[in-house]
Structures are given as structure tokens and as C-alpha cells.
Write a protein that holds these residues in place. Sequence first.
Motif, PDB file in Angstrom:
ATOM      1  N   THR A 102     -49.385 -40.945  26.389  1.00  0.00           N
ATOM      2  CA  THR A 102     -49.242 -40.873  25.168  1.00  0.00           C
ATOM      3  C   THR A 102     -50.626 -41.100  24.265  1.00  0.00           C
ATOM      4  O   THR A 102     -51.586 -41.766  24.958  1.00  0.00           O
ATOM      5  CB  THR A 102     -48.285 -41.908  24.462  1.00  0.00           C
ATOM      6  OG1 THR A 102     -48.996 -43.354  24.767  1.00  0.00           O
ATOM      7  CG2 THR A 102     -46.977 -41.910  25.146  1.00  0.00           C
ATOM      8  N   ARG A 105     -51.533 -44.953  23.958  1.00  0.00           N
ATOM      9  CA  ARG A 105     -52.122 -45.519  25.345  1.00  0.00           C
ATOM     10  C   ARG A 105     -53.710 -45.132  25.758  1.00  0.00           C
ATOM     11  O   ARG A 105     -54.240 -45.946  26.287  1.00  0.00           O
ATOM     12  CB  ARG A 105     -51.176 -45.136  26.383  1.00  0.00           C
ATOM     13  CG  ARG A 105     -49.780 -45.973  26.030  1.00  0.00           C
ATOM     14  CD  ARG A 105     -48.964 -45.679  27.570  1.00  0.00           C
ATOM     15  NE  ARG A 105     -47.527 -46.261  26.997  1.00  0.00           N
ATOM     16  CZ  ARG A 105     -46.327 -45.775  27.333  1.00  0.00           C
ATOM     17  NH1 ARG A 105     -46.394 -44.561  27.819  1.00  0.00           N
ATOM     18  NH2 ARG A 105     -45.193 -46.331  27.167  1.00  0.00           N
ATOM     19  N   ASN A 150     -41.105 -47.969  24.296  1.00  0.00           N
ATOM     20  CA  ASN A 150     -40.977 -47.014  25.169  1.00  0.00           C
ATOM     21  C   ASN A 150     -41.434 -45.629  24.757  1.00  0.00           C
ATOM     22  O   ASN A 150     -41.472 -45.506  23.264  1.00  0.00           O
ATOM     23  CB  ASN A 150     -39.434 -46.948  25.568  1.00  0.00           C
ATOM     24  CG  ASN A 150     -39.216 -46.401  26.939  1.00  0.00           C
ATOM     25  OD1 ASN A 150     -40.225 -46.628  27.945  1.00  0.00           O
ATOM     26  ND2 ASN A 150     -38.010 -46.274  27.585  1.00  0.00           N
ATOM     27  N   SER A 151     -41.545 -44.631  25.719  1.00  0.00           N
ATOM     28  CA  SER A 151     -42.072 -43.491  25.336  1.00  0.00           C
ATOM     29  C   SER A 151     -41.393 -42.333  25.907  1.00  0.00           C
ATOM     30  O   SER A 151     -41.032 -42.526  27.069  1.00  0.00           O
ATOM     31  CB  SER A 151     -43.844 -43.456  25.342  1.00  0.00           C
ATOM     32  OG  SER A 151     -43.950 -42.022  25.330  1.00  0.00           O
ATOM     33  N   GLN A 154     -45.417 -37.391  24.230  1.00  0.00           N
ATOM     34  CA  GLN A 154     -46.057 -37.182  22.854  1.00  0.00           C
ATOM     35  C   GLN A 154     -45.186 -36.352  22.119  1.00  0.00           C
ATOM     36  O   GLN A 154     -44.897 -36.575  20.833  1.00  0.00           O
ATOM     37  CB  GLN A 154     -47.173 -36.729  23.025  1.00  0.00           C
ATOM     38  CG  GLN A 154     -48.088 -37.056  21.677  1.00  0.00           C
ATOM     39  CD  GLN A 154     -48.755 -38.679  21.231  1.00  0.00           C
ATOM     40  OE1 GLN A 154     -48.567 -39.035  22.322  1.00  0.00           O
ATOM     41  NE2 GLN A 154     -48.479 -38.626  20.404  1.00  0.00           N
ATOM     42  N   ASP A 157     -41.805 -38.115  21.178  1.00  0.00           N
ATOM     43  CA  ASP A 157     -42.001 -39.094  20.334  1.00  0.00           C
ATOM     44  C   ASP A 157     -42.384 -38.872  18.859  1.00  0.00           C
ATOM     45  O   ASP A 157     -41.936 -39.400  17.963  1.00  0.00           O
ATOM     46  CB  ASP A 157     -43.220 -39.938  20.827  1.00  0.00           C
ATOM     47  CG  ASP A 157     -42.741 -40.643  22.064  1.00  0.00           C
ATOM     48  OD1 ASP A 157     -41.848 -40.594  22.632  1.00  0.00           O
ATOM     49  OD2 ASP A 157     -43.940 -41.274  22.878  1.00  0.00           O
ATOM     50  N   LYS A 161     -39.764 -39.864  15.641  1.00  0.00           N
ATOM     51  CA  LYS A 161     -40.511 -40.620  14.444  1.00  0.00           C
ATOM     52  C   LYS A 161     -39.998 -39.724  13.219  1.00  0.00           C
ATOM     53  O   LYS A 161     -39.677 -40.652  12.150  1.00  0.00           O
ATOM     54  CB  LYS A 161     -41.788 -40.784  14.618  1.00  0.00           C
ATOM     55  CG  LYS A 161     -42.702 -41.742  13.659  1.00  0.00           C
ATOM     56  CD  LYS A 161     -44.003 -41.912  13.995  1.00  0.00           C
ATOM     57  CE  LYS A 161     -44.663 -42.950  12.880  1.00  0.00           C
ATOM     58  NZ  LYS A 161     -46.280 -42.855  13.009  1.00  0.00           N
TER      59      LYS A 161
END
Length: 276
Positions: A102, A105, A150-151, A154, A157, A161
Motif C-alpha cells: 500500500t 506503508r 487492514n488493507s 491499493q 482500499d 474509502k
Amino acid sequence: MRAEPFLKSSLLLLALLLAPGLALAVGKCERLVATGNPEYPPYLWRDPQNPQKLIGANAELLQRIGQDIGVEIEVIHSGPWSRAQDEVRTGRIDLLAGAFLTLPRLESMDYVHPAFYVTPSVVWVRKGKEFPYLGWDDLRGKLGGTLVGNSFGQQFDAFAKANLTLENVPSLTQAFQKLLLGRTEYVLYERYPGVALVDSLGLQEDLQALEPPISSEGLFLTLSHSSACNDPWLRGQLAKKMTELTASGLPETLLQSNLQRWKAQQLQAVSPPPSE
């Protein structure tokens, strides 16, 4: 005149120490500390005999890498998954033993390539409370649950969102409990660790995973930017060994053996004590 030999020997020693190969060897860390998600069997879970330690396929792979490069790697329990990530992000712990790639990170960790597993993440629901599901859009308008920090890659996620309503909880056990009580309509989590926990909790008749997966992401070893041990030698050695071991098929062998190990531990935990 007497000081001249001493000066020459000192300069020679300094030159040797500044030689690239020797400089790396002198600065090499002899011990690394790793952590990860403690609710992640067969990849990682707490050792029943030593709860401050994490065991599983990821831990065994790291220990094998450590042996090969001459660095001790200890895999410890540092709290829930969100705290484990914080410990590595800040450099208090060196390595994260398994994480999806991600952008956030990447700002605090170096990823060791290649990925050692590709793991699918799925939608978990109560049996009898399924809903039509063909893909991400079918999750809109429903209340879901997942773990703090948690992911699922990309791309998902970003979609989640912008479009989904997700409640974050510290542990998968808690997420499944909320699902069973009807407080959420689904839970997002990886398939294999989810199956392992469902089996251990005896919830095979209560929960199921929908198809297709929401994502299938590579699981990577990461090294904190703030780790005192993060140097070119270590990054190179970790990548070299990870490439060799994944090519040899060792991660898959460790995954299967640790799946059996986890199941055996669960059976032992529920078995009645021997009669006297």
C-alpha cells in the motif's frame, strides 16, 4: 620517529575499515526483531506454549532466511495488527512478517521483493443472510466490518474509502462476533486465515465466504525505514534469499505444514484431558 610506525598502522587499519565490504560487515546487525498479525493462521499466530512469540509459515520462512544470511530473526507478538504495524512504522521493531503493498506503508517501510504468497481476500457472511454478490458494487449500502489497519490492496482500499461503510475492530474474532449478532452484514478478511478461525471457533455452520474474492494480493516482508539495521547489505540479502526460497517452493511447503500444525493445535485444545 617512534610514532611513525604506529601512525602508518593506524592509517592502514582505517583504510581497511573503510573498504566497502568490510564496512558493511562491521556494521551488520546480528539480530532482527519481526512482528505481524497475531490472528493470521496458518501464516502467523501466537504460540500456545509461549504467547509472546508468533509462529506459523511466515515465522518459519523468516527464520530460514535469517539462518541463511547469518542474522538471528525473532518473531514476537506485539499486540493487535494495528499496533504491530505502528511498531514497525516507528522502527521499534525491524520487520513486518507479511503485509500487502500500500502507498501509506511505502512511506515508512521498504518492501522485500518478491512476494512470498498471493492470498485472496473474501466477503464473509452469515449463512441464511447471504445477499446477491458478484463484485465490489454489491457491497454498497451495506454495513461491513474489518480489522483496524487492514488493507486489501491499493485499488480496493480506494474504492472502499469512497463507496463503502466499514466498521474497524481490533480482532477477527470480534468482527465475526458482530457479524453473528447481526450488527454488521459482512466481514472482509483473507480466505485462509478466515477459514482457520471459523474452524477453530466451530462456526462452519454459521459463516461462509462469498465468491469471487474482492482481491488477491501479494504478501511481502517489509523492513522499517526507521530500523537501525536498515542498510543496503541487509536489503540486498533479504531480497536475494527471498528470491531463492520462493523459487524453490519453500513458502508453499511451509504453508501446508503450518495449516496441519494449526489444526492439530486446535484439536488438542478441545480434547478432554486423559482419565486417570
